[in-house]
Scaffold this active site. Structure first.
Site, PDB file in Angstrom:
ATOM      1  N   CYS A   1      43.785  28.389  76.829  1.00 33.18           N
ATOM      2  CA  CYS A   1      43.782  26.918  76.947  1.00 33.18           C
ATOM      3  C   CYS A   1      43.112  26.426  78.228  1.00 33.18           C
ATOM      4  CB  CYS A   1      45.199  26.382  76.907  1.00 33.18           C
ATOM      5  SG  CYS A   1      45.860  26.320  75.247  1.00 33.18           S
TER       6      CYS A   1
HETATM    7  N1  CO8 Z   1      60.575  22.250  61.474  1.00 27.44           N
HETATM    8  C1  CO8 Z   1      61.903  22.114  61.641  1.00 27.44           C
HETATM    9  N2  CO8 Z   1      62.599  22.807  62.558  1.00 27.44           N
HETATM   10  C2  CO8 Z   1      61.929  23.677  63.316  1.00 27.44           C
HETATM   11  C3  CO8 Z   1      60.538  23.882  63.185  1.00 27.44           C
HETATM   12  C4  CO8 Z   1      59.853  23.123  62.215  1.00 27.44           C
HETATM   13  N3  CO8 Z   1      58.545  23.251  62.032  1.00 27.44           N
HETATM   14  N4  CO8 Z   1      60.144  24.803  64.084  1.00 27.44           N
HETATM   15  C5  CO8 Z   1      61.233  25.188  64.765  1.00 27.44           C
HETATM   16  N5  CO8 Z   1      62.318  24.516  64.299  1.00 27.44           N
HETATM   17  C6  CO8 Z   1      63.722  24.648  64.748  1.00 27.44           C
HETATM   18  C7  CO8 Z   1      63.972  25.972  65.438  1.00 27.44           C
HETATM   19  O1  CO8 Z   1      64.259  26.974  64.497  1.00 27.44           O
HETATM   20  C8  CO8 Z   1      65.154  25.629  66.316  1.00 27.44           C
HETATM   21  O2  CO8 Z   1      66.322  25.671  65.538  1.00 27.44           O
HETATM   22  P1  CO8 Z   1      67.737  26.178  66.192  1.00 27.44           P
HETATM   23  O3  CO8 Z   1      68.007  25.199  67.284  1.00 27.44           O
HETATM   24  O4  CO8 Z   1      68.655  26.114  65.038  1.00 27.44           O
HETATM   25  O5  CO8 Z   1      67.438  27.563  66.698  1.00 27.44           O
HETATM   26  C9  CO8 Z   1      64.909  24.192  66.715  1.00 27.44           C
HETATM   27  O6  CO8 Z   1      64.007  23.668  65.737  1.00 27.44           O
HETATM   28  C10 CO8 Z   1      64.314  24.047  68.102  1.00 27.44           C
HETATM   29  O7  CO8 Z   1      63.184  24.954  68.216  1.00 27.44           O
HETATM   30  P2  CO8 Z   1      62.427  25.179  69.574  1.00 27.44           P
HETATM   31  O8  CO8 Z   1      63.424  25.468  70.655  1.00 27.44           O
HETATM   32  O9  CO8 Z   1      61.324  26.171  69.338  1.00 27.44           O
HETATM   33  O10 CO8 Z   1      61.794  23.719  69.761  1.00 27.44           O
HETATM   34  P3  CO8 Z   1      61.157  23.075  71.035  1.00 27.44           P
HETATM   35  O11 CO8 Z   1      61.832  21.793  71.298  1.00 27.44           O
HETATM   36  O12 CO8 Z   1      61.015  24.030  72.158  1.00 27.44           O
HETATM   37  O13 CO8 Z   1      59.667  22.699  70.504  1.00 27.44           O
HETATM   38  C11 CO8 Z   1      57.419  23.508  70.722  1.00 27.44           C
HETATM   39  C12 CO8 Z   1      58.796  23.724  70.078  1.00 27.44           C
HETATM   40  C13 CO8 Z   1      56.858  22.205  70.183  1.00 27.44           C
HETATM   41  C14 CO8 Z   1      56.518  24.666  70.324  1.00 27.44           C
HETATM   42  C15 CO8 Z   1      57.569  23.409  72.258  1.00 27.44           C
HETATM   43  O14 CO8 Z   1      58.419  24.437  72.735  1.00 27.44           O
HETATM   44  C16 CO8 Z   1      56.256  23.484  72.999  1.00 27.44           C
HETATM   45  O15 CO8 Z   1      55.327  22.759  72.748  1.00 27.44           O
HETATM   46  N6  CO8 Z   1      56.186  24.350  74.025  1.00 27.44           N
HETATM   47  C17 CO8 Z   1      55.024  24.495  74.861  1.00 27.44           C
HETATM   48  C18 CO8 Z   1      54.043  25.359  74.158  1.00 27.44           C
HETATM   49  C19 CO8 Z   1      52.691  25.365  74.829  1.00 27.44           C
HETATM   50  O16 CO8 Z   1      52.259  24.482  75.514  1.00 27.44           O
HETATM   51  N7  CO8 Z   1      51.989  26.424  74.559  1.00 27.44           N
HETATM   52  C20 CO8 Z   1      50.668  26.549  74.967  1.00 27.44           C
HETATM   53  C21 CO8 Z   1      50.058  27.341  73.897  1.00 27.44           C
HETATM   54  S1  CO8 Z   1      48.429  27.059  73.674  1.00 27.44           S
HETATM   55  C22 CO8 Z   1      47.503  28.204  74.567  1.00 27.44           C
HETATM   56  O17 CO8 Z   1      47.839  28.704  75.572  1.00 27.44           O
HETATM   57  C23 CO8 Z   1      46.217  28.553  73.959  1.00 27.44           C
HETATM   58  C24 CO8 Z   1      46.338  29.714  73.089  1.00 27.44           C
HETATM   59  C25 CO8 Z   1      45.054  29.943  72.393  1.00 27.44           C
HETATM   60  C26 CO8 Z   1      44.850  29.056  71.180  1.00 27.44           C
HETATM   61  C27 CO8 Z   1      45.470  29.602  69.939  1.00 27.44           C
HETATM   62  C28 CO8 Z   1      45.019  28.885  68.704  1.00 27.44           C
HETATM   63  C29 CO8 Z   1      45.763  29.295  67.418  1.00 27.44           C
END
Ligand code: CO8
Length: 374
Positions: free
Chosen positions: A157
């Site tokens: 990223c």
């Molecule tokens: N629908 C419904 N519920 C869901 C879903 C969904 N789609 N997904 C997860 N849940 C549930 C989980 O199972 C969990 O349930 P429980 O509490 O029962 O365990 C609950 O929702 C909460 O899940 P999370 O704790 O995972 O949710 P978050 O509030 O943390 O949100 C995010 C998830 C949106 C992914 C968030 O954590 C986030 O954005 N984090 C930062 C990520 C980030 O910035 N990463 C950078 C990556 S990009 C990068 O570096 C480049 C890589 C190269 C590119 C790749 C291209 C493919």
């Protein structure tokens, strides 16, 4: 040799097709229902875990993403496929990645009042390259009629901000006069659309930036690169194990770790403070107070992350103008996100006003550039 380096033009290629959260979730949930029906007996025996539905409400609350542009909508939304259909092109044709990069580059060159032949270095900075070689950058250099040299680089990223520093350093050192940095990001090609935790995160796009010395620039609108800061901290919390050695172990071919995988919550917690700390240190070292900062063009991964980082820098909630959002319609476009925000939201700054362009992601990697409207 020059000391003052500017961004003299930017360009953006946006795919024609877009997928809403509603469409994406409907396709995912259809696949889930089919999977659970097909594996009903194994699930009943406790041998297989039932898959859970995704939800539009969760996606919007957790990320701020509402839709994403993609190169192929039909292949992604087909529950039997869930992979974009991007037919291979003959070697004589422009490759897909170079194609979208060239379209962004042409707009950047036009905005800089330049032509391809004026460029003497091309850097393709992106999360994934379409092939091993020849470098994408060399193909784009050739397509544009640029001279000099070209190379690819990947810092996930943060590829664009790292590329920006390489470009500025090359110009200051005299090894290039005008650099074109291109960020073609086909994120849907390496996203697992069957993974509920991440199927909504990414979109496709290409951005391009022209960097040159202030003395050379003819552009009506320039931003001086006052300072760049780069930082990397090793972490496995964002990882993709796809690579040329995969075929050396057949047992892993096609496994989910050969696509994007992350521990999103850990990334959120660990990266946000480090990003705010880097920006604050950069401003302090440069003698810029938070009140003198007009804009923050932040990496576009998650709205909650950006709100938190902006609060830690400004000491208060940012306005929508101070920290513009594009992830609502583009989703996370990896290295291109902060460049899209800059491209779409820099016209209104007045001469002398300051902004920070900042990216963060896998590695971990953090890059920030302090920019001043000339
Ligand atoms: N629908 C419904 N519920 C869901 C879903 C969904 N789609 N997904 C997860 N849940 C549930 C989980 O199972 C969990 O349930 P429980 O509490 O029962 O365990 C609950 O929702 C909460 O899940 P999370 O704790 O995972 O949710 P978050 O509030 O943390 O949100 C995010 C998830 C949106 C992914 C968030 O954590 C986030 O954005 N984090 C930062 C990520 C980030 O910035 N990463 C950078 C990556 S990009 C990068 O570096 C480049 C890589 C190269 C590119 C790749 C291209 C493919």
């Amino acid at each position: 040799m020059t000391s003052r380096v500017v961004i003299s033009g930017t360009g953006l290629y946006t795919p024609e097709q877009s997928i809403s959260n509603e469409e994406l979730v409907a396709a995912f949930n259809t696949w889930v229902d089919r999977f659970n029906a097909d594996h009903a007996h194994a699930i009943a025996r406790g041998e297989e875990e039932a898959k859970a539905h995704s939800s539009v409400e969760f996606i919007e609350k957790a990320s701020g993403i509402r839709s994403r542009y993609v190169l192929d909508k039909a292949g992604i939304l087909d529950p039997d496929r869930m992979v974009p259909h991007l037919p291979e092109r003959p070697n004589e044709a422009l490759s897909v990645m170079a194609d979208i990069g060239v379209q962004a580059a042409k707009e950047a060159l036009s905005n800089a009042s330049l032509e391809g032949k004026d460029i003497d270095a091309v850097i393709v900075a992106a999360s994934n390259m379409q092939r091993a070689y020849p470098a994408m950058a060399v193909e784009i250099q050739h397509a544009l009629g640029a001279t000099g040299y070209a190379f690819d680089m990947n810092v996930a990223c943060s590829s664009a901000t790292f590329g920006l520093q390489q470009a500025a350093d090359s110009i200051r050192a005299g090894s290039a006069r005008r650099v074109l940095m291109v960020n073609p990001e086909i994120c849907t090609g390496h996203l697992n659309f069957r993974d509920r935790d991440s199927h909504f995160i990414f979109g496709d796009v290409a951005t391009a930036v022209v960097i040159e010395s202030a003395e050379d620039a003819n552009s009506q609108k320039c931003y001086e690169i006052l300072d760049t800061r780069l930082q990397t901290i090793f972490s496995n919390n964002i990882r993709n194990n796809f690579g040329f050695l995969n075929r050396g172990d057949e047992t892993g071919v096609g496994a989910v770790d050969k696509l994007f995988v992350q521990e999103g919550r850990k990334v959120f917690k660990e990266v946000c403070p480090a990003v705010a700390q880097q920006i604050n240190q950069q401003l302090e070292d440069f003698g810029v107070s938070k009140d003198q900062l007009t804009r923050m063009w932040l990496h576009q991964a998650n709205q909650n992350m950006n709100d938190l980082i902006a609060r830690k820098v400004l000491g208060r909630d940012p306005t929508a103008t101070e920290a513009p959002t594009i992830l609502d319609t583009y989703a996370n476009t990896s290295s291109a996100g902060s460049v899209i925000a800059f491209h779409k939201h820099n016209d209104d700054l007045l001469t002398g006003q300051l902004g920070v362009l900042c990216s963060f992601g896998a590695g971990y990697s953090i890059g920030s550039a302090l920019l001043q409207r000339v």
